[in-house]
Scaffold this active site. Sequence first.
Site, PDB file in Angstrom:
ATOM      1  N   HIS A 117      12.988   9.674  24.078  1.00  0.00           N
ATOM      2  CA  HIS A 117      13.250  10.999  24.616  1.00  0.00           C
ATOM      3  C   HIS A 117      12.577  12.075  23.770  1.00  0.00           C
ATOM      4  O   HIS A 117      13.220  12.876  23.096  1.00  0.00           O
ATOM      5  CB  HIS A 117      14.759  11.248  24.712  1.00  0.00           C
ATOM      6  CG  HIS A 117      15.385  10.515  25.857  1.00  0.00           C
ATOM      7  ND1 HIS A 117      16.733  10.264  25.942  1.00  0.00           N
ATOM      8  CD2 HIS A 117      14.833   9.962  26.971  1.00  0.00           C
ATOM      9  CE1 HIS A 117      16.982   9.601  27.057  1.00  0.00           C
ATOM     10  NE2 HIS A 117      15.842   9.407  27.690  1.00  0.00           N
ATOM     11  N   GLU A 162      19.903   3.825  28.062  1.00  0.00           N
ATOM     12  CA  GLU A 162      20.522   2.812  27.208  1.00  0.00           C
ATOM     13  C   GLU A 162      21.896   2.406  27.727  1.00  0.00           C
ATOM     14  O   GLU A 162      22.241   1.218  27.740  1.00  0.00           O
ATOM     15  CB  GLU A 162      20.649   3.319  25.770  1.00  0.00           C
ATOM     16  CG  GLU A 162      21.230   2.270  24.831  1.00  0.00           C
ATOM     17  CD  GLU A 162      21.573   2.802  23.464  1.00  0.00           C
ATOM     18  OE1 GLU A 162      22.584   2.357  22.894  1.00  0.00           O
ATOM     19  OE2 GLU A 162      20.840   3.676  22.956  1.00  0.00           O
ATOM     20  N   SER A 196      19.879  12.161  23.254  1.00  0.00           N
ATOM     21  CA  SER A 196      21.304  12.098  22.925  1.00  0.00           C
ATOM     22  C   SER A 196      21.547  12.308  21.441  1.00  0.00           C
ATOM     23  O   SER A 196      22.387  13.112  21.034  1.00  0.00           O
ATOM     24  CB  SER A 196      21.877  10.751  23.368  1.00  0.00           C
ATOM     25  OG  SER A 196      23.211  10.595  22.939  1.00  0.00           O
TER      26      SER A 196
END
Length: 406
Positions: free
Chosen positions: A83, A178, A313
Amino acid sequence: MKTFEIPEFYKSPILARVKEKRTTQDPKKKDYSPTILDFGSVRFILARHFGFCYGVQNAIELSFRAVKENPGKHIYLLSQMIHNPEVNANLQEQGVKFLMDTEGKTLIPFSELTSDDVVIVPAFGTTLDIQKQLSSLGIKLQTYDTTCPFVHRVWNKAEKLGTEKYTVIIHGRPLHEETRATFSHSSAESPSLVVKDMKETQLLGDFMKGEMTLEKFKEIFKDRYSKEFDPEKSLERIGVINQTTMLAAETQGIADYLKNIMVEKYGEAEIKNHFADTRDTLCYATNENQDATQQLLKQDADMAIVVGGYNSSNTSHLVELCEQRFKTYFISSATEIESIKHIHHFDIHKEKVVCTENFLPTKRPLTVVLTSGASCPDAMVEDVLLKILSFVGDHLPIEKVMAAIN
């Protein structure tokens, strides 16, 4: 620890020296105190740990190797490799195409693939169904499978819980690649359920205590539990695992909360038969970065800048921590700092990019906390540091500051 072949343009001469110095001083990584770069007119407080983790470096090395080893072939990534927008854009510039977006929506149908094509599995891993589909096309996923070893560790934990007849409760963001992959692997071994946060866990607790109807439970947790999950039977024996990049304190809080419910229902003497004593399944880098950020909170600073992808995240949790003490700006790169007056940054609460005027305090010396997520190149953090220096002006030479690092 293994070293990786990472493109030079991701590296930072300044931060490499900082990290090398800290590693020499603290090879066992027991000291989480920050590094201070004092330029006179501005002081940067750098987290002890930040930037590329083991899993990200492994994924980058394998992805660029795939490009190098397969000239003339079609090369695909299942979705974003990590990401970070710059890293993904770099791979696209090399001709790599994405098969899906981050939420799993199809961008290129699998029917267009052939057995001669190369498919890279991202660091988040992928679902068993996708593995099966691609294998049926003759594509060898294992050649360039960049799944983080710490994600594999979570899958192994889920498998162990399954063999011991526990239901697996997964703490993670439901749409995150994930979490979707972990849910797939876990569901193959045992009944599984995903909870997003403590609020949802408390709703789960209401059902477990008989304070919520079955219909309401199904409404709240729709599409969050496996086919084998029976709400009225599967919550008698549970274990908690998590997406590896969640906030450590929240995962621990969720596990403690569910354990207490089981104690209330079955008694302390029987708890081992109803709640698995699983260790935290966060990856080492998530733990290190969060612990290092906790040390930043002990410092006095005028502002904090966290650099990383907005859908990252692990980075968003660093922002949450920094916000506890500092005015914090979450930016994807130095380009978001438009001028000395304007900064574009991601508001994790509103979930959108906003623009703030007069973000840079006028006081001198200025003190700035600076850190980044595990998928952010150090070069991007250096760019931010240099940009702030250019705005503040009248600072000490970089070489003089680097020579003074303790």
